[in-house]
Write a protein that holds these residues in place. Structure first.
Motif, mmCIF file in Angstrom:
data_model
loop_
_atom_site.group_PDB
_atom_site.id
_atom_site.type_symbol
_atom_site.label_atom_id
_atom_site.label_comp_id
_atom_site.label_asym_id
_atom_site.label_seq_id
_atom_site.Cartn_x
_atom_site.Cartn_y
_atom_site.Cartn_z
ATOM 1 N N ILE A 14 0.843 -1.206 0.000
ATOM 2 C CA ILE A 14 0.000 0.000 0.000
ATOM 3 C C ILE A 14 0.878 1.256 0.000
ATOM 4 C CG2 ILE A 14 -1.648 1.332 1.381
ATOM 5 C CD1 ILE A 14 -2.894 -1.338 2.198
ATOM 6 N N ALA A 15 1.982 1.208 0.751
ATOM 7 C CA ALA A 15 2.884 2.370 0.763
ATOM 8 C C ALA A 15 3.386 2.672 -0.642
ATOM 9 C CB ALA A 15 4.053 2.118 1.705
ATOM 10 N N VAL A 16 3.821 1.613 -1.353
ATOM 11 C CA VAL A 16 4.327 1.835 -2.714
ATOM 12 C C VAL A 16 3.211 2.349 -3.608
ATOM 13 C CG1 VAL A 16 5.316 0.735 -4.738
ATOM 14 C CG2 VAL A 16 6.077 0.066 -2.467
ATOM 15 N N ILE A 17 2.032 1.708 -3.500
ATOM 16 C CA ILE A 17 0.944 2.045 -4.422
ATOM 17 C C ILE A 17 0.447 3.471 -4.183
ATOM 18 C CG2 ILE A 17 -1.439 1.520 -5.044
ATOM 19 C CD1 ILE A 17 -0.750 -1.441 -4.326
ATOM 20 N N LEU A 18 0.114 3.792 -2.942
ATOM 21 C CA LEU A 18 -0.476 5.110 -2.693
ATOM 22 C C LEU A 18 0.536 6.232 -2.939
ATOM 23 C CD1 LEU A 18 -2.800 4.715 0.417
ATOM 24 C CD2 LEU A 18 -3.355 4.639 -2.009
ATOM 25 N N LEU A 100 0.233 10.106 3.576
ATOM 26 C CA LEU A 100 0.808 11.441 3.374
ATOM 27 C C LEU A 100 1.537 11.541 2.055
ATOM 28 C CD1 LEU A 100 1.602 12.495 6.895
ATOM 29 C CD2 LEU A 100 1.183 14.100 5.058
ATOM 30 N N GLY A 101 2.117 10.421 1.629
ATOM 31 C CA GLY A 101 2.781 10.433 0.329
ATOM 32 C C GLY A 101 1.778 10.743 -0.763
ATOM 33 N N LEU A 102 0.617 10.062 -0.683
ATOM 34 C CA LEU A 102 -0.435 10.282 -1.683
ATOM 35 C C LEU A 102 -0.865 11.746 -1.701
ATOM 36 C CD1 LEU A 102 -2.600 9.146 -3.649
ATOM 37 C CD2 LEU A 102 -4.064 8.867 -1.667
ATOM 38 N N LEU A 103 -1.243 12.246 -0.534
ATOM 39 C CA LEU A 103 -1.795 13.602 -0.482
ATOM 40 C C LEU A 103 -0.747 14.657 -0.801
ATOM 41 C CD1 LEU A 103 -4.183 13.390 2.563
ATOM 42 C CD2 LEU A 103 -4.736 13.518 0.140
#
Lengths: 156, 657
Positions: A14-18, A100-103
């Motif tokens: 999920i970390a990689v994907i988002l 937070l990476g995504l946003l």
């Protein structure tokens, strides 16, 4: 495979994907503005490219966490036994950088896009635009650090 | 020390010497001419009779602009048809200045060439216009090719109708069937060919069956084709058009050949272009002068160190000249040029990206540069990468001899590379984990094994950096005679912050109660001092007290500033982990002979990628720490960079003998 492993790997994935999705969107937004500016003035390619690259780092942070996690649970060497609770802990530790990476990447892309437009109008403002854009990234960096420290601290 | 002192120049000369004087100024390149508005503002006080802006030069200037666009056009045209391969590493060729000005003598000859280029381009445009028309004709004629009647002969006779037309392709069969069902001998139908949508027919019938036929035509929406202006059979027309197209093709290659012939003139054109640029700059400067009938007045700024050479050079050009040099008034802003040690100079670029220092403040570069290099080094944090960066940057500097900001940037990367090497060795990073695998121990400790220790190191660096920023502000206050400000606004904060830090560390690390007590006393004394002094410019006693109390809230700003330095650790980890990942990917490639090749490829590409992405990251994040956390404490900026009238060119690298 134990549930613990499934949870931990899901967290890393999920970390990689988002974070990656965020970077894709951010870089794309900035890239569209960059193309517009370069169409008018090809000489600005260098400074504009720099701005476009900035929202790309979140994706790298996500991948970083995934790799640290893989090292932690021995996915690349001899697997470590994980309880379900430890799996959940590792899953949770991945969430800061994932969300937070995504946003931050999406919004950093928008800021970069505005900064690129600014450079298009006034060529001497690339340093200021760079600073404004980097401000957004601060929180991704903090999330990355939180995720790293958490994964490091979880006993397996 | 580092912001260069400037002298204000007022120069009065004779109109006929103007060219000569300005040429001399331009080749010295040490005078910035103030704008006309700025010069005029002072006129009121100087009680010089009202002076007019130089109108004559604006005509010349227009002419130069025109010539510049013409030459640029010719260069572009030549480059389109006879491109030169230019690598990004090509250097400008060196040209002596007098050669450049001599090039101007041939400007009229060159403009003739440009005219010819314009004509050739017009012809090319016309040809391509005809080209499209002819291609259209061919595609129009193709479906009618089977028709062996000349199109201009396609006319009704006394008793019969002769016509060509089309019917929608889907209706073709039904159309033919309906015509057949008329069962008439007085009708001949020829199906010829198809376009994308329609089928083409050639139909002849006797006028006696006009009515029946027209009913069928109506039903199937038969549309009559018109061939106005075309002569001969369709195949004849196609042949003829093809021949014409060939001719056009020949003509075109003839013209492009002709244009390619001008390629020899490319260097001449570039030379002229540069010469015109120099002329343009000078005439633009002349626009800013004021003049009477026989004299002109020039105002501007010259660096104090250059002022002697400036006046001597001009006096040797002509005797009829008046030059006055003055120091700027205390509140007067002057253009800013910086003079730093060669090791510091590259870092001016970092500050310029933010804002040029103004003429009244200290040049921050000398304090900023060491922090920049150290932080950059920590963020990259890989000894091997540092060596690679330093060598690559050094090679680039020696080989390409870049100038201006490129030179500064590459120099920053060179210095950053050295610091990257140092920090990499301290924290044990060599190509990611490769050093660790080979048994190279970190000089100090491995951050990823002791993350908390690393974080504390980062925060400590942050505190030092922020304190340094406050120290610069204190120094500036003292320099300007505001000693009280330095004591209250910086000194008390030092006491307060240091107290808090001692208290905190003492408590956490169990350093004994003395340690904690000192901290407590310091922070309380500091806080009381701040409450008493921070509202000192407010009018009444309550406002003084409350703004003093509120100022303590700034401690949150200090806290977030310090936490911001955790990015040093995060970015250092990024470099290390990605490098390690690349090594693992390489190791996965296996041990067969092609596996080794693949592994080598992965390692080279991977590590180069890692260096590139992290140089970018380290540069922007280090800059941010300077701009927000450091410059926020003292730096004003907003100065105008010194921009003298000088010789600037695009294609060549002018040098004085």
């Amino acid at each position: 495979m134990e549930l613990g492993h499934i949870l931990a790997i899901s967290g890393g994935a999920i970390a990689v994907i988002l974070a990656g999705m965020g970077s894709v969107l951010g870089v794309a937004t900035a890239g569209q503005s960059a193309a517009g500016v370069v169409a008018e003035d090809p000489d600005k390619f260098g400074s504009v490219l720099l701005l476009q690259a900035l929202p790309g780092t979140q994706g790298i942070y996500g991948m970083l966490i995934a790799f640290i996690l893989m090292g932690k649970i021995g996915l690349l060497g001899t697997p470590v036994a994980l309880t379900t609770s430890q799996g959940w802990q590792l899953f949770a530790a991945c969430m800061p950088i994932a969300i937070l990476g995504l946003l931050s990447a999406i919004w950093q892309g928008k800021t970069a896009s505005a900064a690129i437009a600014m450079v298009g109008k006034r060529g001497d403002t690339s340093g200021k635009g760079l600073t404004m854009t980097v401000m957004v990234e601060t929180y991704a960096v903090l999330a990355l650090l939180a995720s790293i420290l958490m994964i490091n601290g979880i006993q397996v | 020390m580092a912001v260069i002192d400037m002298k204000k120049v007022t120069l009065i000369g004779i109109e006929r010497d103007k060219e000569k004087i300005l040429k001399a100024i331009q080749s010295m390149g040490n005078l910035q001419i103030s704008g006309f508005e700025e010069q005029n503002e002072e006129q009121k006080q100087d009680s010089i009779p009202k002076l007019a802006q130089d109108k004559e030069s604006s005509r010349t200037l227009e002419e130069i602009h025109f010539q510049l666009t013409e030459v640029e056009f010719a260069l572009e045209l030549i480059n389109t048809y006879s491109p030169v391969k230019k690598s990004m590493f090509d250097m400008k060729s060196e040209v002596e200045v007098h050669k450049l000005s001599a090039a101007l003598d041939s400007v009229h000859h060159i403009l003739k060439v440009v005219d010819e280029c314009r004509k050739l381009e017009d012809e090319l445009n016309e040809l391509s216009l005809r080209d499209t028309r002819l291609i259209n004709t061919i595609s129009q004629m193709e479906p009618w090719q089977k028709l062996d009647v000349a199109l201009d002969k396609l006319k009704d006779t006394a008793t019969s109708r002769v016509l060509a037309g089309t019917v929608n392709r889907g209706a073709t069969q039904r159309f033919l069937d309906s015509l057949k069902s008329l069962e008439s001998d007085l009708l001949v139908v020829n199906e010829l060919g198809e376009t994308r949508e329609d089928t083409c027919f050639f139909i002849t019938y006797h006028k006696s069956i006009e009515y029946e036929i027209s009913e069928v035509f109506k039903e199937f929406a038969f549309s009559k084709a018109s061939f106005a202006g075309l002569e001969g059979t369709p195949s004849e027309i196609i042949d003829k058009t093809n021949k014409e197209l060939n001719e056009i093709q020949n003509k075109r290659s003839e013209i492009t050949q002709h244009i390619r012939g001008f390629a020899d003139l490319r260097s001449d054109l570039e030379l002229i272009y540069d010469a015109l640029l120099i002329e343009r700059d000078r005439y633009e400067a002349i626009q800013n002068l004021t003049r009477t009938d026989y004299t002109f007045v020039l105002k501007g700024w010259v660096p104090t160190v250059e002022s002697h050479r400036f006046t001597e050079t001009l006096r040797s050009e002509t005797e009829d000249i008046y030059i006055k040099l003055e120091d700027p008034a205390a509140d007067e802003d002057f253009p800013v040029a910086l003079d730093n040690h060669p090791i510091i100079t590259p870092f001016e670029m970092v500050t310029d990206l933010y804002s040029t220092p103004n003429s009244k403040e200290l040049d921050p570069n000398i304090v900023m540069a060491p922090f920049f290099a150290i932080f950059f080094g920590i963020m990259m944090g890989d000894a091997a990468y540092g060596i690679i960066m330093a060598i690559a940057a050094l090679w680039f500097l020696k080989k390409m001899k870049p100038k201006g900001n490129t030179k500064k940037l590459v120099s920053v990367i060179f210095i950053g590379g050295i610091f990257t090497f140092i920090w990499g060795a301290i924290f044990g990073g060599w190509f990611g984990n490769a050093g660790e695998l080979a048994g190279i121990m970190p000089i100090w400790f491995n951050p990823s094994e002791e993350p908390i220790k690393m974080l504390i190191v980062c925060f400590a660096m942050g505190v030092i950096h922020i304190f340094a920023g406050m120290a610069v502000k204190a120094y500036a206050n003292i320099r300007e005679g505001r000693i009280m400000d330095a004591i209250f606004d910086q000194g008390l904060w030092y006491v307060f912050y240091i107290g808090l830090i001692l208290w905190l560390i003492g408590g956490m690390a169990n350093l004994g109660s003395n340690f904690v007590q000192i901290g407590q006393v310091m922070s309380i004394v500091g806080a009381i001092g701040l409450i008493l002094t921070q509202g000192r410019d407010k009018e009444n006693i309550f406002a003084k007290f409350f703004s003093g109390l509120l100022s303590l809230y700034d401690v949150t700003g200090f806290l977030s500033d310090v936490l911001s330095y955790s990015r040093l650790f995060a970015l250092a980890l990024t470099t290390g982990v990605i490098g390690t990942v690349m090594n693992q990917l390489g190791a996965m490639a296996g041990t067969s002979w092609y596996g080794w090749i693949l592994a080598a490829l992965i390692l080279v590409v991977g590590h180069v990628f890692n260096i590139a992405i992290n140089v970018l990251g380290a540069f922007v994040h280090t800059s941010r720490l300077q701009y927000i956390e450091f410059y926020g404490k003292f730096y004003e900026g907003g100065g105008k960079a010194f921009n003298p009238l000088s010789i600037r060119t695009k294609y060549s690298d002018p040098k004085n003998k």
